[in-house]
Scaffold this motif. Sequence first.
Motif, PDB file in Angstrom:
ATOM      1  N   ILE A   4      46.147 -21.268  72.168  1.00  0.00           N
ATOM      2  CA  ILE A   4      44.945 -21.338  72.999  1.00  0.00           C
ATOM      3  C   ILE A   4      44.584 -19.898  73.345  1.00  0.00           C
ATOM      4  O   ILE A   4      45.352 -19.200  74.008  1.00  0.00           O
ATOM      5  CB  ILE A   4      45.164 -22.177  74.260  1.00  0.00           C
ATOM      6  CG1 ILE A   4      45.503 -23.623  73.873  1.00  0.00           C
ATOM      7  CG2 ILE A   4      43.926 -22.140  75.152  1.00  0.00           C
ATOM      8  CD1 ILE A   4      45.807 -24.523  75.044  1.00  0.00           C
ATOM      9  N   VAL A   5      43.436 -19.455  72.848  1.00  0.00           N
ATOM     10  CA  VAL A   5      43.031 -18.055  72.972  1.00  0.00           C
ATOM     11  C   VAL A   5      41.964 -17.932  74.048  1.00  0.00           C
ATOM     12  O   VAL A   5      41.035 -18.742  74.100  1.00  0.00           O
ATOM     13  CB  VAL A   5      42.498 -17.524  71.618  1.00  0.00           C
ATOM     14  CG1 VAL A   5      42.100 -16.053  71.746  1.00  0.00           C
ATOM     15  CG2 VAL A   5      43.556 -17.687  70.523  1.00  0.00           C
ATOM     16  N   TRP A   6      42.093 -16.907  74.893  1.00  0.00           N
ATOM     17  CA  TRP A   6      41.129 -16.737  75.975  1.00  0.00           C
ATOM     18  C   TRP A   6      40.812 -15.267  76.213  1.00  0.00           C
ATOM     19  O   TRP A   6      41.475 -14.370  75.693  1.00  0.00           O
ATOM     20  CB  TRP A   6      41.645 -17.366  77.268  1.00  0.00           C
ATOM     21  CG  TRP A   6      42.913 -16.759  77.820  1.00  0.00           C
ATOM     22  CD1 TRP A   6      43.174 -15.444  77.983  1.00  0.00           C
ATOM     23  CD2 TRP A   6      44.069 -17.458  78.269  1.00  0.00           C
ATOM     24  NE1 TRP A   6      44.414 -15.272  78.527  1.00  0.00           N
ATOM     25  CE2 TRP A   6      44.992 -16.498  78.715  1.00  0.00           C
ATOM     26  CE3 TRP A   6      44.414 -18.795  78.368  1.00  0.00           C
ATOM     27  CZ2 TRP A   6      46.236 -16.831  79.232  1.00  0.00           C
ATOM     28  CZ3 TRP A   6      45.648 -19.135  78.885  1.00  0.00           C
ATOM     29  CH2 TRP A   6      46.543 -18.162  79.308  1.00  0.00           C
TER      30      TRP A   6
ATOM     31  N   ILE B 236      49.883 -22.390  82.596  1.00  0.00           N
ATOM     32  CA  ILE B 236      51.144 -22.173  81.887  1.00  0.00           C
ATOM     33  C   ILE B 236      51.974 -23.456  81.883  1.00  0.00           C
ATOM     34  O   ILE B 236      52.607 -23.803  80.877  1.00  0.00           O
ATOM     35  CB  ILE B 236      51.938 -21.021  82.534  1.00  0.00           C
ATOM     36  CG1 ILE B 236      51.206 -19.686  82.333  1.00  0.00           C
ATOM     37  CG2 ILE B 236      53.346 -20.935  81.969  1.00  0.00           C
ATOM     38  CD1 ILE B 236      51.134 -19.210  80.904  1.00  0.00           C
ATOM     39  N   SER B 237      51.956 -24.201  82.984  1.00  0.00           N
ATOM     40  CA  SER B 237      52.659 -25.494  83.028  1.00  0.00           C
ATOM     41  C   SER B 237      52.059 -26.466  82.017  1.00  0.00           C
ATOM     42  O   SER B 237      52.782 -27.213  81.352  1.00  0.00           O
ATOM     43  CB  SER B 237      52.577 -26.098  84.438  1.00  0.00           C
ATOM     44  OG  SER B 237      53.247 -25.281  85.365  1.00  0.00           O
ATOM     45  N   PHE B 238      50.737 -26.462  81.907  1.00  0.00           N
ATOM     46  CA  PHE B 238      50.047 -27.300  80.929  1.00  0.00           C
ATOM     47  C   PHE B 238      50.470 -26.923  79.506  1.00  0.00           C
ATOM     48  O   PHE B 238      50.758 -27.779  78.674  1.00  0.00           O
ATOM     49  CB  PHE B 238      48.538 -27.133  81.115  1.00  0.00           C
ATOM     50  CG  PHE B 238      47.684 -27.789  80.080  1.00  0.00           C
ATOM     51  CD1 PHE B 238      47.517 -29.162  80.063  1.00  0.00           C
ATOM     52  CD2 PHE B 238      47.020 -27.036  79.120  1.00  0.00           C
ATOM     53  CE1 PHE B 238      46.712 -29.778  79.108  1.00  0.00           C
ATOM     54  CE2 PHE B 238      46.221 -27.631  78.165  1.00  0.00           C
ATOM     55  CZ  PHE B 238      46.064 -29.009  78.165  1.00  0.00           C
ATOM     56  N   CYS B 239      50.529 -25.623  79.222  1.00  0.00           N
ATOM     57  CA  CYS B 239      50.957 -25.155  77.895  1.00  0.00           C
ATOM     58  C   CYS B 239      52.406 -25.555  77.624  1.00  0.00           C
ATOM     59  O   CYS B 239      52.753 -25.984  76.514  1.00  0.00           O
ATOM     60  CB  CYS B 239      50.809 -23.640  77.787  1.00  0.00           C
ATOM     61  SG  CYS B 239      49.106 -23.064  77.712  1.00  0.00           S
ATOM     62  N   ALA B 240      53.264 -25.412  78.618  1.00  0.00           N
ATOM     63  CA  ALA B 240      54.674 -25.759  78.450  1.00  0.00           C
ATOM     64  C   ALA B 240      54.855 -27.242  78.183  1.00  0.00           C
ATOM     65  O   ALA B 240      55.728 -27.648  77.404  1.00  0.00           O
ATOM     66  CB  ALA B 240      55.460 -25.337  79.691  1.00  0.00           C
ATOM     67  N   THR B 241      54.033 -28.072  78.805  1.00  0.00           N
ATOM     68  CA  THR B 241      54.133 -29.519  78.613  1.00  0.00           C
ATOM     69  C   THR B 241      53.899 -29.898  77.160  1.00  0.00           C
ATOM     70  O   THR B 241      54.598 -30.763  76.612  1.00  0.00           O
ATOM     71  CB  THR B 241      53.106 -30.240  79.513  1.00  0.00           C
ATOM     72  OG1 THR B 241      53.447 -29.995  80.879  1.00  0.00           O
ATOM     73  CG2 THR B 241      53.124 -31.746  79.260  1.00  0.00           C
ATOM     74  N   HIS B 242      52.951 -29.242  76.504  1.00  0.00           N
ATOM     75  CA  HIS B 242      52.548 -29.650  75.159  1.00  0.00           C
ATOM     76  C   HIS B 242      52.956 -28.664  74.058  1.00  0.00           C
ATOM     77  O   HIS B 242      52.644 -28.892  72.894  1.00  0.00           O
ATOM     78  CB  HIS B 242      51.031 -29.841  75.112  1.00  0.00           C
ATOM     79  CG  HIS B 242      50.542 -30.884  76.069  1.00  0.00           C
ATOM     80  ND1 HIS B 242      50.852 -32.223  75.937  1.00  0.00           N
ATOM     81  CD2 HIS B 242      49.789 -30.782  77.192  1.00  0.00           C
ATOM     82  CE1 HIS B 242      50.293 -32.895  76.934  1.00  0.00           C
ATOM     83  NE2 HIS B 242      49.655 -32.049  77.703  1.00  0.00           N
TER      84      HIS B 242
ATOM     85  N   ILE C 164      50.529 -22.322  72.858  1.00  0.00           N
ATOM     86  CA  ILE C 164      50.880 -20.903  72.895  1.00  0.00           C
ATOM     87  C   ILE C 164      49.678 -20.119  73.413  1.00  0.00           C
ATOM     88  O   ILE C 164      48.684 -19.968  72.700  1.00  0.00           O
ATOM     89  CB  ILE C 164      51.271 -20.397  71.496  1.00  0.00           C
ATOM     90  CG1 ILE C 164      52.352 -21.300  70.881  1.00  0.00           C
ATOM     91  CG2 ILE C 164      51.748 -18.952  71.557  1.00  0.00           C
ATOM     92  CD1 ILE C 164      52.624 -21.014  69.417  1.00  0.00           C
ATOM     93  N   PRO C 165      49.732 -19.619  74.641  1.00  0.00           N
ATOM     94  CA  PRO C 165      48.597 -18.856  75.178  1.00  0.00           C
ATOM     95  C   PRO C 165      48.545 -17.452  74.584  1.00  0.00           C
ATOM     96  O   PRO C 165      49.565 -16.763  74.493  1.00  0.00           O
ATOM     97  CB  PRO C 165      48.887 -18.812  76.679  1.00  0.00           C
ATOM     98  CG  PRO C 165      50.371 -18.938  76.783  1.00  0.00           C
ATOM     99  CD  PRO C 165      50.812 -19.799  75.631  1.00  0.00           C
ATOM    100  N   MET C 166      47.351 -17.010  74.169  1.00  0.00           N
ATOM    101  CA  MET C 166      47.145 -15.665  73.640  1.00  0.00           C
ATOM    102  C   MET C 166      45.839 -15.099  74.198  1.00  0.00           C
ATOM    103  O   MET C 166      44.892 -15.843  74.448  1.00  0.00           O
ATOM    104  CB  MET C 166      47.077 -15.676  72.112  1.00  0.00           C
ATOM    105  CG  MET C 166      48.363 -16.094  71.419  1.00  0.00           C
ATOM    106  SD  MET C 166      48.245 -15.816  69.636  1.00  0.00           S
ATOM    107  CE  MET C 166      49.706 -16.694  69.054  1.00  0.00           C
ATOM    108  N   ILE C 167      45.811 -13.789  74.350  1.00  0.00           N
ATOM    109  CA  ILE C 167      44.658 -13.108  74.932  1.00  0.00           C
ATOM    110  C   ILE C 167      43.870 -12.411  73.835  1.00  0.00           C
ATOM    111  O   ILE C 167      44.454 -11.735  72.987  1.00  0.00           O
ATOM    112  CB  ILE C 167      45.114 -12.071  75.972  1.00  0.00           C
ATOM    113  CG1 ILE C 167      45.929 -12.749  77.075  1.00  0.00           C
ATOM    114  CG2 ILE C 167      43.939 -11.321  76.571  1.00  0.00           C
ATOM    115  CD1 ILE C 167      47.002 -11.879  77.636  1.00  0.00           C
ATOM    116  N   ASP C 168      42.558 -12.567  73.872  1.00  0.00           N
ATOM    117  CA  ASP C 168      41.701 -11.856  72.922  1.00  0.00           C
ATOM    118  C   ASP C 168      41.154 -10.578  73.550  1.00  0.00           C
ATOM    119  O   ASP C 168      41.453  -9.485  73.124  1.00  0.00           O
ATOM    120  CB  ASP C 168      40.568 -12.766  72.464  1.00  0.00           C
ATOM    121  CG  ASP C 168      39.693 -12.103  71.403  1.00  0.00           C
ATOM    122  OD1 ASP C 168      40.166 -11.141  70.772  1.00  0.00           O
ATOM    123  OD2 ASP C 168      38.548 -12.531  71.210  1.00  0.00           O
TER     124      ASP C 168
END
Length: 478
Positions: free
Chosen positions: A91-93, A129-135, A138-142
């Motif tokens: 998930i890129v933001w 981050i909890s949402f990402c950990a549940t599923h 992988i959070p990434m920054i653009d």
Amino acid sequence: MKKSPNKYEGSDWKKFLKTQAYNISKKIGRALERYDDENISWVEIEKQKLKNEYGDENIWVEIEEQEPKTEYDDIKDILEEKSDLFVKRAIVWDIISYSRKLWWEKRLVTQFKCKYGLWITIDNLNSFISFCATHGFIPMIDKIYIEWQDISKIKDIYIFFAFAISGQWNPLIPNTLDNERKKLEEMVQWPAREVLMYLQQIVAYTASTYQYLLWERLQKIKNIWALSENIFAEIAIRLENQIREKIWIESSYLILAGYKDDTEKKTDMEFIIKKTRNQSYQIIPMQFTTCSTKGEKIKEAVIESYLIKRINWWMPQNNFIILSVNWEFSKHITHWDKENKLLLNKEYNDWINNPQEREKIVWSKFPLFIDTIKSEIIQPAEIMYVALHMLYKKYNFRYSMKESYLNSFKKDGKIDRTNRWDVNWIKLSDIFIEDCSVVEITNPRPNYPWILKHRFLISYHWEPMWVIVIYEVEQNTK
């Protein structure tokens, strides 16, 4: 401050994103190699679709030449270059940090605007981050914007944050970063502390937490039984604020256990609760199950054997929870239909591994998978999670054979008939203890502690929702 020309849009274009993709793939390289070896790449799948439709494998190249690439396509290409898993789970933001006046006070606002994998603007990174950990996302920054300026175009600031992203894999780097941050703030007169703090949190997750949860070869990704746990964890995310407010509990959380704890410690999740402001936090291991009556009895026997072994190895687990949800929920979550096709499991797999599925709707809140499920399917699980809190609110669980303690569990009926609140349209006053028993589990080893087992059959509107079992270990030897 005079801004440097943007010379990073050539060979170094999107370096923040490229650096993260490189560092994560390097950190969990063996796991990604195994994963990608076992999965056809996203590009090959798309090529095969075109070949089947048009009968010409080269049509892929022709279409690419005809349609100009978008920023979304560029992000996907960067992810695909490192791993098929990144294409599915990243998930890129952009991070956007700016000052805003609220009445007479100037405040710093930091938001996270998703541009790949979800369409949502996030205000609370901890929850995300909890949402990402549940599923397993992988959070990434653009990009990073401070006071609405792209910092990749300001050389000094760009270099600092690029170092923050790439250098934090060394646990000693954060001290250096903080010193550099102070010098940077004095020079540019922009607040950088909050953005740095968020970067450190994101990198810590991708550097260690991600593989801790999924294990060395990302085994948990392929564990079909983990799907129901993830969906239950989503229910907790959605209900926790309401539960704390309407059952009058100071703090409560449900977090998924790592793969190693799952396999070695029989722990699917950890239930964290603090009933009052002055009470200490309790961290209680929990096993979640959707099995049948027979399977639930077997599960209890397995857990009891495990707890006895820990006692006898002088590593006692002081308490433990088994939470079972009835077979109607189980039928939709983990079973097969008559045509041998997965029901919600298949839908969940499509949702978790296909960013386009998650991007179909623009949400103002976290786009949880449970939002796509009929409410009557997940309501039994919701009721059981609410009931768990109500039981802990009502009782102070411990190992005690005092008559007054045991008698407190003999009254069946409403857990709290005076509570008139609703949680997600569930009437708290209508949650029943249909049956309750408190029994000792004897330890076959003489003079070693025993276990007290509290077993509650929970119902709602006279329909069984299923069972909560709470174990407490004796603190003194006999």
